[in-house]
Design a protein around this motif. Structure first.
Motif, mmCIF file in Angstrom:
data_model
loop_
_atom_site.group_PDB
_atom_site.id
_atom_site.type_symbol
_atom_site.label_atom_id
_atom_site.label_comp_id
_atom_site.label_asym_id
_atom_site.label_seq_id
_atom_site.Cartn_x
_atom_site.Cartn_y
_atom_site.Cartn_z
ATOM 1 N N TRP A 23 0.859 -1.201 0.000
ATOM 2 C CA TRP A 23 0.000 0.000 0.000
ATOM 3 C C TRP A 23 0.894 1.250 0.000
ATOM 4 O O TRP A 23 1.850 1.311 0.777
ATOM 5 C CB TRP A 23 -0.898 0.003 1.243
ATOM 6 N N CYS B 226 -7.180 -1.920 -5.070
ATOM 7 C CA CYS B 226 -7.298 -0.464 -4.874
ATOM 8 C C CYS B 226 -5.940 0.209 -4.653
ATOM 9 O O CYS B 226 -5.877 1.432 -4.621
ATOM 10 C CB CYS B 226 -8.293 -0.131 -3.774
ATOM 11 N N TYR B 227 -4.853 -0.561 -4.503
ATOM 12 C CA TYR B 227 -3.536 0.082 -4.367
ATOM 13 C C TYR B 227 -3.037 0.615 -5.714
ATOM 14 O O TYR B 227 -2.059 1.371 -5.779
ATOM 15 C CB TYR B 227 -2.499 -0.882 -3.776
ATOM 16 N N TRP C 122 -12.056 -4.914 -3.792
ATOM 17 C CA TRP C 122 -12.329 -3.534 -3.380
ATOM 18 C C TRP C 122 -13.845 -3.295 -3.237
ATOM 19 O O TRP C 122 -14.683 -4.020 -3.779
ATOM 20 C CB TRP C 122 -11.676 -2.526 -4.351
ATOM 21 N N HIS D 191 -11.900 -6.346 1.326
ATOM 22 C CA HIS D 191 -10.994 -5.310 1.850
ATOM 23 C C HIS D 191 -11.613 -4.548 3.033
ATOM 24 O O HIS D 191 -10.935 -4.272 4.028
ATOM 25 C CB HIS D 191 -10.624 -4.358 0.706
ATOM 26 N N TRP D 192 -12.883 -4.183 2.902
ATOM 27 C CA TRP D 192 -13.639 -3.543 3.998
ATOM 28 C C TRP D 192 -15.071 -4.074 3.921
ATOM 29 O O TRP D 192 -15.555 -4.335 2.819
ATOM 30 C CB TRP D 192 -13.673 -2.010 3.821
ATOM 31 N N PHE E 82 -13.357 5.241 -5.719
ATOM 32 C CA PHE E 82 -13.770 6.074 -4.584
ATOM 33 C C PHE E 82 -14.938 6.987 -4.978
ATOM 34 O O PHE E 82 -14.783 8.214 -5.010
ATOM 35 C CB PHE E 82 -12.576 6.904 -4.072
ATOM 36 N N ARG F 133 -18.674 9.493 0.868
ATOM 37 C CA ARG F 133 -18.502 8.294 0.039
ATOM 38 C C ARG F 133 -19.858 7.699 -0.324
ATOM 39 O O ARG F 133 -20.776 7.664 0.500
ATOM 40 C CB ARG F 133 -17.616 7.282 0.757
ATOM 41 N N VAL G 41 -5.205 4.010 10.487
ATOM 42 C CA VAL G 41 -5.914 3.846 9.204
ATOM 43 C C VAL G 41 -7.421 3.862 9.479
ATOM 44 O O VAL G 41 -7.959 2.925 10.082
ATOM 45 C CB VAL G 41 -5.511 2.515 8.519
ATOM 46 N N PRO H 59 -10.359 5.196 6.954
ATOM 47 C CA PRO H 59 -10.842 5.931 5.780
ATOM 48 C C PRO H 59 -12.212 6.566 6.036
ATOM 49 O O PRO H 59 -13.004 6.039 6.825
ATOM 50 C CB PRO H 59 -10.950 4.840 4.701
ATOM 51 N N PHE I 197 -15.293 6.544 5.288
ATOM 52 C CA PHE I 197 -16.472 5.891 4.715
ATOM 53 C C PHE I 197 -17.770 6.490 5.293
ATOM 54 O O PHE I 197 -18.828 6.372 4.707
ATOM 55 C CB PHE I 197 -16.465 4.386 5.040
HETATM 56 O O1 DGU Z 1 -5.327 -1.185 2.593
HETATM 57 C C1 DGU Z 1 -5.180 -0.020 2.880
HETATM 58 C C2 DGU Z 1 -6.284 0.839 3.255
HETATM 59 O O2 DGU Z 1 -7.389 0.082 3.676
HETATM 60 C C3 DGU Z 1 -6.667 1.668 2.074
HETATM 61 O O3 DGU Z 1 -6.979 0.838 1.017
HETATM 62 C C4 DGU Z 1 -7.829 2.568 2.365
HETATM 63 O O4 DGU Z 1 -7.520 3.375 3.443
HETATM 64 C C5 DGU Z 1 -8.161 3.421 1.150
HETATM 65 O O5 DGU Z 1 -7.067 4.203 0.819
HETATM 66 C C6 DGU Z 1 -9.372 4.289 1.417
HETATM 67 O O6 DGU Z 1 -9.229 5.506 1.389
HETATM 68 O O7 DGU Z 1 -10.422 3.714 1.665
#
Ligand code: DGU
Ligand code: NDP
Length: 337
Positions: free
Chosen positions: A44, A71-72, A103, A132-133, A146, A154, A316, A318, A320
């Motif tokens: 990342w 997504c990287y 993603w 990923h999430w 995004f 988002r 970390v 994001p 969302f």
């Molecule tokens: O894996 C790394 C992180 O989860 C990254 O993928 C997120 O933080 C992403 O940049 C985002 O903005 O949602």
């Protein structure tokens, strides 16, 4: 060995040390019957133009586990490195453990998401494919990765839940076992896992979460251990610009073992039987990060004191606008289902 001596040694073995002499490629079992190498190279924020050299250097230096994600936006270059080292006979594909991630804008398109990563990585299969999430985003929004609404927030896809996505991943591995060897999740809290597991026919092989002494994640760590879900620690060094390298407790443990702060931060996870991802594009750091040692109970107790002193810190998170069930973050909408 003298039986009474071995009994004495066992009794004195610190309870956390499961790998007395851990190495970067210590094989940790997954619930699939496969194993995952202890240390993975993170990718990342590894810039295009740098990541091919980093992955090549890492594999030449002995890394066998590479952590990637669609997504990287650099899987193409990672794939060039993989193709190169395999072609030069440095390593065989089957000796590598490659992770990629679905993603958020691909939750309704798991097969397409996987195929895109396979094509970019120039490989026939991934060893582990993670959601990923647990946050579906609009696949037809104003950006492919995004998407945002007019107010700048988002663009969440409310037509599907993370549980539906997991079922899509279960169908994917059942229909394409030759393309994906294991499925798992990332960024799952206990709250989301408690909603997911009763509906799942496959228990996730892994949960990849942010984890370091400033974010011990004991609650989700204990829950996953109990359910047979392997933990992979991300941002173990504290991500970009980390304060952890200067933390006096980390430095004290490092001094005791005559190792670097980074070595302590990475070895912390081996003592917890987790795998760990360290990102670097700097050859000397890629080399340095290979060293893992066995920490003992007193080291772990010292490291556990850090959040008591400084509070916990998540690097970390994001935007969302979603409450992911993290105990330290209670804002946002609940999508746990
Ligand atoms: O894996 C790394 C992180 O989860 C990254 O993928 C997120 O933080 C992403 O940049 C985002 O903005 O949602
Ligand atoms: N599932 C998810 O949502 C997430 C997954 N991840 C995964 O985990 C990986 C690791 O996490 P990441 O957030 O990147 O952060 P890390 O904790 O791995 O820290 C990376 C940073 O530390 C620097 N660094 C690396 N080694 C050393 C060293 N020995 N001494 C000093 N500085 C060092 C790197 O610099 P430099 O590169 O310049 O050498 C970079 O700035 C990611 O790359 C990704 O693969 C990460 C975040 C979220």
């Amino acid at each position: 060995m003298n039986p009474s001596l071995s009994k004495f040694m066992l009794a004195r073995t610190p309870k956390h040390i499961l790998h007395p002499k851990p190495t970067m490629n210590t094989a940790i079992p997954l619930n699939t019957g496969a194993t995952i190498p202890a240390l993975g190279l993170g990718t990342w924020q590894s810039a295009p133009g740098e990541v091919k050299a980093a992955v090549t250097h890492a594999i030449e230096a002995g890394y066998r586990h590479i952590d990637c994600a669609y997504c990287y936006q650099n899987e193409d270059e990672v794939g060039e490195a993989l193709q190169d080292v395999i072609k030069r006979g440095i390593v065989k594909r089957e000796e590598l453990f490659i992770t990629s991630k679905l993603w958020c804008t691909f939750h309704t398109r798991t097969e397409e998401g996987l195929q895109k990563s396979l094509d970019l990585l120039k490989t026939d299969y991934v060893d582990l494919y993670l959601m990923h999430w647990p946050v579906p985003m609009n696949p037809n929004g104003n950006h492919p990765l995004f998407p945002k609404l007019e107010d700048g927030s988002r663009d969440i896809d409310h037509s599907i839940t993370h549980i539906d996505t997991w079922k899509n991943l279960e169908n994917l591995i059942k229909s394409h076992p030759e393309k994906v060897k294991a499925i798992g999740v990332a960024n799952y809290s206990v709250k989301y896992l408690e909603k997911l597991l009763p509906q799942a026919s496959i228990v996730p092989a892994a949960n990849q979460i942010e984890n370091h002494p400033l974010l011990p994640q004991q609650e989700v760590y204990d829950y996953c251990k109990q359910k047979g879900i392997h933990i992979t620690a991300y941002s173990p060094l504290g991500s970009t610009g980390s304060p952890l390298f200067k933390d006096e407790t980390v430095l004290e443990v490092a001094k005791k073992h005559s190792v670097s702060a980074g070595c302590v931060l990475l070895s912390y996870h081996l003592a917890r039987n987790s795998s760990v991802l360290a990102k670097s594009v700097t050859p000397s750091r890629i080399d340095e990060n290979r060293k893992l040692i066995a920490l003992d109970d007193s080291d772990l107790e010292k490291l556990a004191s850090i959040p008591k002193k400084d509070g916990i810190k998540r690097f970390v998170y994001p935007p969302f606008g979603v409450n992911c069930g993290f105990p330290d973050k209670t804002d946002g909408i609940d999508l746990s289902g």
